[in-house]
Design a protein around this motif. Structure first.
Motif, PDB file in Angstrom:
ATOM      1  N   ARG A   1      -0.820   3.696  10.432  1.00 55.02           N
ATOM      2  CA  ARG A   1      -1.945   2.775  10.235  1.00 55.02           C
ATOM      3  C   ARG A   1      -1.553   1.538   9.445  1.00 55.02           C
ATOM      4  N   GLY A   2      -0.395   1.570   8.784  1.00 57.49           N
ATOM      5  CA  GLY A   2       0.022   0.354   8.093  1.00 57.49           C
ATOM      6  C   GLY A   2       0.463   0.523   6.655  1.00 57.49           C
ATOM      7  N   ALA A   3       0.538   1.752   6.140  1.00 62.05           N
ATOM      8  CA  ALA A   3       1.010   1.946   4.766  1.00 62.05           C
ATOM      9  C   ALA A   3       2.468   1.516   4.667  1.00 62.05           C
ATOM     10  N   ASP A   4       2.854   0.947   3.514  1.00 62.89           N
ATOM     11  CA  ASP A   4       4.232   0.502   3.314  1.00 62.89           C
ATOM     12  C   ASP A   4       5.113   1.631   2.826  1.00 62.89           C
ATOM     13  N   ASP A   5       4.537   2.530   2.058  1.00 64.61           N
ATOM     14  CA  ASP A   5       5.328   3.560   1.424  1.00 64.61           C
ATOM     15  C   ASP A   5       4.455   4.795   1.293  1.00 64.61           C
ATOM     16  N   VAL A   6       5.078   5.971   1.387  1.00 63.53           N
ATOM     17  CA  VAL A   6       4.301   7.214   1.260  1.00 63.53           C
ATOM     18  C   VAL A   6       5.096   8.207   0.424  1.00 63.53           C
ATOM     19  N   ILE A   7       4.371   9.026  -0.314  1.00 64.19           N
ATOM     20  CA  ILE A   7       5.028   9.999  -1.197  1.00 64.19           C
ATOM     21  C   ILE A   7       4.324  11.346  -1.086  1.00 64.19           C
ATOM     22  N   LEU A   8       5.116  12.391  -0.900  1.00 65.84           N
ATOM     23  CA  LEU A   8       4.568  13.745  -0.886  1.00 65.84           C
ATOM     24  C   LEU A   8       4.880  14.409  -2.223  1.00 65.84           C
ATOM     25  N   ILE A   9       3.831  14.861  -2.902  1.00 64.14           N
ATOM     26  CA  ILE A   9       4.048  15.680  -4.100  1.00 64.14           C
ATOM     27  C   ILE A   9       3.924  17.120  -3.644  1.00 64.14           C
ATOM     28  N   THR A  10       5.018  17.826  -3.649  1.00 65.18           N
ATOM     29  CA  THR A  10       4.951  19.212  -3.220  1.00 65.18           C
ATOM     30  C   THR A  10       5.794  20.043  -4.172  1.00 65.18           C
ATOM     31  N   ASP A  11       5.182  21.108  -4.666  1.00 63.65           N
ATOM     32  CA  ASP A  11       5.826  21.931  -5.687  1.00 63.65           C
ATOM     33  C   ASP A  11       4.998  23.212  -5.778  1.00 63.65           C
ATOM     34  N   LYS A  12       5.671  24.350  -5.718  1.00 60.61           N
ATOM     35  CA  LYS A  12       4.915  25.619  -5.765  1.00 60.61           C
ATOM     36  C   LYS A  12       4.106  25.744  -7.050  1.00 60.61           C
ATOM     37  N   ARG A  13       4.591  25.069  -8.087  1.00 57.43           N
ATOM     38  CA  ARG A  13       3.892  25.167  -9.375  1.00 57.43           C
ATOM     39  C   ARG A  13       2.576  24.382  -9.395  1.00 57.43           C
ATOM     40  N   CYS A  14       2.303  23.643  -8.312  1.00 53.72           N
ATOM     41  CA  CYS A  14       1.000  22.954  -8.194  1.00 53.72           C
ATOM     42  C   CYS A  14      -0.079  23.899  -7.660  1.00 53.72           C
TER      43      CYS A  14
ATOM     44  N   VAL B   1       0.852  -1.194   0.000  1.00 56.41           N
ATOM     45  CA  VAL B   1       0.000   0.000   0.000  1.00 56.41           C
ATOM     46  C   VAL B   1       0.889   1.246   0.000  1.00 56.41           C
ATOM     47  N   THR B   2       0.732   2.068  -1.034  1.00 55.44           N
ATOM     48  CA  THR B   2       1.465   3.331  -1.120  1.00 55.44           C
ATOM     49  C   THR B   2       0.465   4.475  -1.033  1.00 55.44           C
ATOM     50  N   VAL B   3       0.738   5.430  -0.185  1.00 49.49           N
ATOM     51  CA  VAL B   3      -0.156   6.589  -0.074  1.00 49.49           C
ATOM     52  C   VAL B   3       0.539   7.800  -0.694  1.00 49.49           C
ATOM     53  N   ILE B   4      -0.186   8.496  -1.558  1.00 46.32           N
ATOM     54  CA  ILE B   4       0.328   9.711  -2.187  1.00 46.32           C
ATOM     55  C   ILE B   4      -0.528  10.881  -1.738  1.00 46.32           C
ATOM     56  N   THR B   5       0.109  11.972  -1.409  1.00 44.15           N
ATOM     57  CA  THR B   5      -0.667  13.184  -1.218  1.00 44.15           C
ATOM     58  C   THR B   5       0.025  14.322  -1.944  1.00 44.15           C
ATOM     59  N   MET B   6      -0.776  15.271  -2.405  1.00 42.54           N
ATOM     60  CA  MET B   6      -0.226  16.465  -3.028  1.00 42.54           C
ATOM     61  C   MET B   6      -0.603  17.631  -2.126  1.00 42.54           C
ATOM     62  N   GLY B   7       0.354  18.462  -1.800  1.00 41.42           N
ATOM     63  CA  GLY B   7       0.015  19.584  -0.939  1.00 41.42           C
ATOM     64  C   GLY B   7       1.233  20.317  -0.455  1.00 41.42           C
ATOM     65  N   LEU B   8       0.991  21.143   0.556  1.00 40.89           N
ATOM     66  CA  LEU B   8       2.074  21.889   1.189  1.00 40.89           C
ATOM     67  C   LEU B   8       2.909  20.901   2.009  1.00 40.89           C
ATOM     68  N   PRO B   9       4.115  21.298   2.414  1.00 37.00           N
ATOM     69  CA  PRO B   9       4.937  20.386   3.217  1.00 37.00           C
ATOM     70  C   PRO B   9       4.193  19.837   4.433  1.00 37.00           C
TER      71      PRO B   9
END
Lengths: 342, 295
Positions: B80-93, B60-68
């Motif tokens: 809660r048990g996610a294996d991997d997580v990724i933050l998409i953060t970029d001012k251009r978003c 289970v990978t969780v992705i979120t896009m947002g501020l830091p």
């Protein structure tokens, strides 16, 4: 992506199930009619299905000038992929300037998929639509005759007006029940435009194995009088007061989300942001504090009576009649007064 | 057969807790005064993904896009048990509407090549329910919106039950698929104490950089290396890593624009106070009969 198109028609997606039109499509026609008249362009309904031509008569009577009719056996049941494919084709072909969908489970499943394919803007769950102008403050550039898409956001705490001026069509889903149902005009007739469409079984991404539709136990949208109870009613037993008062007024019992969550009454009766939007002649709010989420669903009522023992309850600020008191005493008094008078 | 699940989650202001302090004087919402929370239905989506993993195996990978700050819901996902997580953060978003957001998220999802993408039906700040279907369209995969329950998974197909407002449907489709999940689907689990202890110091690079601004003695690279060795460095992606076409991101990629925002003002109508006495109530009922409201 289609070009900006100022001459295009106003379109309404005519949602039907098993040959029956959804009320929301008819509500949309009444709003669509106003918009089309203001823009001086035709109003068209887009009807997809299998052997649904008989519905064109009603679409005409409720205001459509034209019906784009796409009939195909594979359109018999609503499916995201097949319906989106056909709408995408028709929009490319005829280039409407505005396309409206009901914010039903179908509309909210279909419209985003179509918007994504067209790379067009889409505003969800509008409560009002108007035609207006927009000026970009930094450049002074003015866009005339845009669709102003008005919707609550932030849990109903703000009302945002959304526009799109650089990509077409302008699309929105519209919340059920917020537009008045028009009266049909038996003399009106829509021109039927048959669309030849080709679909293959591969265009259906889903198999529908079983379906169960239960008729709604209560039709709050059609009720002239609604008696609603909130958490303040206290218990399921006390909620009998709500049923009794509704009964003697010939109205429908309703509730806030809090009362539904507490198990006082079932979800079909819920009024508000996440429930039904109602606009009855009379709304009696019993033990309801009046959270913004609830007001979002009932503030269009013509007359509001609020009964609450908390003088600070926000519901009092929108009520026409404010009764500060214990609902267990006030409601029986009302029932007695109605039985004697009516 | 194990499944690679990706959950799309959003950090949102808790719109249910809007009170006086959360409103600015001009009547607009003061987002800063609202607690930021894990969007409730995204928690249902995460729960559904975790249950798939428990039943069939996978990841289970969780992705979120947002501020830091959105890294916080990624830590909660790890608890809660996610294996991997990724933050998409970029001012251009910034200023991305649902169309642009779905484009950016779809670029990220594509890199992970999942069997099942899950997200909440809608977020409680915008309530649009559009991002899920728009991601599905961009990926060219079927969508099952308003999912209440997964009935079966057999490696190639999924059978699920979805709500259709006044009823339900059982549907089957091929994988990969995107599901939007409703709040009645399950009861999201609470964070596990052991995982909380393990992952509470998980950080992404941008958070370390912010710390270094306060405390110049922090060596960002060194701290990130240490975290990475412990498996505590949260992956951080920007639009360049995603290979996103900027034309479809942020303000440029967003057809919908805000024309006007108004706070909801409680409009005081002409309110009549009615005493809670039989006499006064009879008079009110009489008035309502006379003006044809009732009767």
């Amino acid at each position: 992506m289609i070009e900006v198109n100022k001459q295009g028609e106003v379109w309404v997606f005519a949602e039907q199930h098993a040959g029956t039109l959804e009320d929301t499509s008819i509500e949309l026609l009444s709003k669509g009619r106003q918009l089309a008249d203001q823009l001086k362009v035709p109003l068209a309904a887009v009807l997809l299905g299998d052997r649904v031509e008989p519905l064109c008569v009603r679409l005409g009577q409720y205001g459509a000038d034209k019906v784009y009719l796409a009939e195909h056996p594979l359109l018999n049941h609503y499916q995201t992929s097949s319906y989106a494919k056909v709408l995408d084709e028709l929009i490319h072909k005829h280039k409407p300037q505005i396309m409206l969908y009901g914010a039903t489970p179908v509309g909210r499943d279909l419209a985003p998929r179509v918007a994504s394919a067209l790379k067009a803007g889409l505003t969800a769950d509008c409560t009002d639509l108007q035609i207006g102008r927009h000026e970009i403050p930094s450049t002074g550039k003015v866009y005339e005759n845009l669709l102003l898409q008005i919707r609550p956001a932030f849990g109903g705490n703000i009302i945002a007006t959304i526009i799109n001026y650089d990509r077409w069509p302008q699309m929105a889903t519209v919340r059920e029940g917020v537009m008045p149902m028009p009266e049909p005009d038996g003399r009106r007739k829509a021109q039927i435009v048959r669309e030849n469409i080709s679909l293959l079984p591969d265009d259906l991404m889903l198999e529908i194995l079983a379906e169960h539709r239960q008729p709604k136990k209560v039709n709050l949208k059609a009720s002239r009088i609604i008696v609603a109870g909130g958490a303040g009613v206290g218990s399921k037993e006390n909620f009998k007061l709500i049923w009794d008062l509704a009964h003697c007024l010939g109205g429908a019992p309703a509730a806030t989300r809090a009362a539904v969550d507490l198990g006082f009454i079932d979800r079909d009766h819920q009024v508000g942001q996440t429930g039904t939007t109602v606009r009855p002649v009379l709304y009696i709010a019993v033990g309801i504090s009046g959270a913004i989420q609830h007001q979002a669903g009932m503030s269009g009522s013509q007359k509001i009576i609020a009964i609450n023992n908390d003088p600070e309850a926000p519901i009092f600020q929108i009520a026409h009649y404010k009764i500060l008191g214990d609902l267990n005493q006030v409601v029986p008094m009302m029932i007695k007064a109605i039985r004697e008078k009516v | 057969m194990a499944y690679n699940c990706v959950v799309l989650a959003k950090q949102v202001p808790d719109t249910k807790r809007i009170t006086g302090q959360a409103m600015n004087e001009d009547g607009t919402v003061n987002r800063a005064a609202l607690p930021a929370i894990f969007n409730p239905e995204d928690l249902n989506a995460l729960e559904m993904a975790l249950q798939i993993k428990e039943q069939y195996g996978g990841k289970v990978t969780v992705i979120t896009m947002g501020l830091p700050a959105a890294a916080e819901i990624l830590r909660q996902s790890l608890y809660r048990g996610a294996d991997d997580v990724i933050l998409i953060t970029d001012k251009r978003c910034a200023a991305s509407d649902t169309l642009a957001t779905s484009y950016i998220l779809s670029c990220a999802v594509r890199k992970l090549n999942p069997d099942i993408v899950l997200c909440g039906r809608q977020a409680i700040d915008g309530d649009t329910a559009q991002v899920g279907p728009q991601v599905a369209e961009k990926l060219g995969v079927p969508q099952i919106t308003y999912t209440e329950q997964i009935l079966s998974l057999n490696g190639k197909t999924i059978t699920a039950r979805r709500s259709i407002g006044n009823g339900w449907q059982e549907v089957r489709t091929k994988l990969p698929v995107l599901l939007t999940v409703v709040d009645t689907a399950n009861e999201p689990r609470i964070p596990a104490a052991k995982r909380l202890m393990k992952y509470k110091s998980a950080r992404c690079r941008i958070e370390i950089e912010a710390m270094a601004k306060q405390d110049p003695s922090i060596d960002v690279d060194a701290v990130c290396r240490q975290l990475e060795q412990k498996g505590l460095l949260i992956r951080q992606w920007d639009l360049d890593i995603l290979g996103a076409d900027l034309k479809w991101c942020g303000r440029d990629g967003s057809p919908t624009k805000v024309h006007r925002i108004q706070s909801v003002v409680l409009t005081a109508k002409e309110t009549k106070s009615v005493e809670p006495t039989q006499e006064a109530i009879e008079a009110m009922i009489h008035e309502l009969i006379v003006d044809h409201t009732i009767g």
